[in-house]
Design a protein around this motif. Sequence first.
Motif, mmCIF file in Angstrom:
data_model
loop_
_atom_site.group_PDB
_atom_site.id
_atom_site.type_symbol
_atom_site.label_atom_id
_atom_site.label_comp_id
_atom_site.label_asym_id
_atom_site.label_seq_id
_atom_site.Cartn_x
_atom_site.Cartn_y
_atom_site.Cartn_z
ATOM 1 N N GLN A 19 7.309 -0.840 11.331
ATOM 2 C CA GLN A 19 6.598 -1.238 10.175
ATOM 3 C C GLN A 19 7.044 -0.466 8.705
ATOM 4 O OE1 GLN A 19 2.598 -0.885 11.623
ATOM 5 N NE2 GLN A 19 2.623 -2.993 12.568
ATOM 6 N N LEU A 20 7.253 0.652 9.038
ATOM 7 C CA LEU A 20 7.415 1.472 7.948
ATOM 8 C C LEU A 20 8.959 1.167 7.413
ATOM 9 C CD1 LEU A 20 6.162 5.082 8.706
ATOM 10 C CD2 LEU A 20 5.762 3.897 6.888
ATOM 11 N N LYS A 21 9.617 1.084 8.285
ATOM 12 C CA LYS A 21 11.003 0.554 8.026
ATOM 13 C C LYS A 21 11.072 -0.668 7.153
ATOM 14 C CE LYS A 21 15.363 -1.064 9.955
ATOM 15 N NZ LYS A 21 15.970 -1.597 11.405
ATOM 16 N N SER A 22 10.538 -1.645 7.547
ATOM 17 C CA SER A 22 10.171 -2.917 6.899
ATOM 18 C C SER A 22 9.484 -2.859 5.457
ATOM 19 C CB SER A 22 9.296 -3.832 7.661
ATOM 20 O OG SER A 22 9.132 -4.985 6.911
ATOM 21 N N ARG A 23 8.501 -2.012 5.359
ATOM 22 C CA ARG A 23 7.940 -1.573 4.205
ATOM 23 C C ARG A 23 9.118 -0.994 3.191
ATOM 24 N NH1 ARG A 23 2.960 1.454 6.199
ATOM 25 N NH2 ARG A 23 2.903 1.943 3.987
ATOM 26 N N LEU A 24 9.645 -0.294 3.909
ATOM 27 C CA LEU A 24 10.908 0.547 3.068
ATOM 28 C C LEU A 24 11.954 -0.554 2.360
ATOM 29 C CD1 LEU A 24 11.495 4.055 4.706
ATOM 30 C CD2 LEU A 24 11.084 3.682 2.103
ATOM 31 N N LEU A 25 12.178 -1.412 3.309
ATOM 32 C CA LEU A 25 13.024 -2.370 2.980
ATOM 33 C C LEU A 25 12.721 -3.177 1.623
ATOM 34 C CD1 LEU A 25 14.954 -3.125 6.105
ATOM 35 C CD2 LEU A 25 15.926 -1.792 4.401
ATOM 36 N N GLN A 26 11.515 -3.617 1.766
ATOM 37 C CA GLN A 26 10.540 -4.265 0.877
ATOM 38 C C GLN A 26 10.649 -3.684 -0.257
ATOM 39 O OE1 GLN A 26 7.064 -5.667 2.719
ATOM 40 N NE2 GLN A 26 8.132 -6.935 4.062
ATOM 41 N N GLY A 33 12.337 -2.829 -14.496
ATOM 42 C CA GLY A 33 11.052 -3.046 -15.407
ATOM 43 C C GLY A 33 9.782 -3.049 -14.418
ATOM 44 N N ASP A 34 9.996 -3.533 -13.316
ATOM 45 C CA ASP A 34 8.849 -3.971 -12.266
ATOM 46 C C ASP A 34 8.529 -2.426 -11.447
ATOM 47 O OD1 ASP A 34 8.411 -6.151 -13.215
ATOM 48 O OD2 ASP A 34 9.247 -7.245 -11.342
ATOM 49 N N ASP A 35 7.429 -2.098 -10.909
ATOM 50 C CA ASP A 35 7.240 -1.014 -9.768
ATOM 51 C C ASP A 35 7.146 -1.651 -8.741
ATOM 52 O OD1 ASP A 35 7.126 0.899 -12.030
ATOM 53 O OD2 ASP A 35 4.982 0.459 -12.405
ATOM 54 N N PRO A 36 7.666 -0.600 -7.583
ATOM 55 C CA PRO A 36 7.676 -1.358 -6.201
ATOM 56 C C PRO A 36 6.067 -1.255 -5.815
ATOM 57 C CG PRO A 36 8.404 0.959 -6.381
ATOM 58 C CD PRO A 36 8.246 0.546 -7.802
ATOM 59 N N TYR A 37 5.724 -2.062 -4.928
ATOM 60 C CA TYR A 37 4.245 -2.283 -4.287
ATOM 61 C C TYR A 37 3.618 -0.849 -3.804
ATOM 62 C CZ TYR A 37 4.593 -7.363 -5.084
ATOM 63 O OH TYR A 37 4.838 -8.489 -5.705
#
Length: 153
Positions: A19-26, A33-37
């Motif tokens: 799950q962490l791997k997936s969240r990192l990839l996202q 100009g945007d911030d990551p979630y």
Amino acid sequence: MKLAEALILRADYQKRIEQLKSRLLQNIQVQEGDDPYENPKELMKELTDLLSQLQDLVQKINKTNLLTPFNETESLADVLVKRDLIGQERSIYSNLLEQANFRQDRYSRSEIKYVTTINVKENQKHVDELSKKYRLLDMKIQELNWQTDLLEK
């Protein structure tokens, strides 16, 4: 902690790592100009910590399996290998049976006819015996897992 609990915890760690791997990839790339979630640095730290915990746990599980007697001649680790190989053999023979039972429709006598080269009934009996052997061995392993305390390093 019992060995069975450690095995459940190991599976949980592995799921969380995925799950962490997936969240990192996202969150590794965002539009300018945007911030990551989520903060990738925080996710990476969490991943590193979790991998360290998993390594420690797996080492304890492996040590416990190696030093826990299953019977007079085999350790739990020996029997785990035996169970895995029985499962692999069962899987191979099941796949063979699936292929052997495949029916191919022919629309005329001029089409090639395929015949099965193994005895399906004998091989199905062998798969059933392997399944029973696997199931009985796995039940004994699970029982021992709940009786055995996890060894510390």
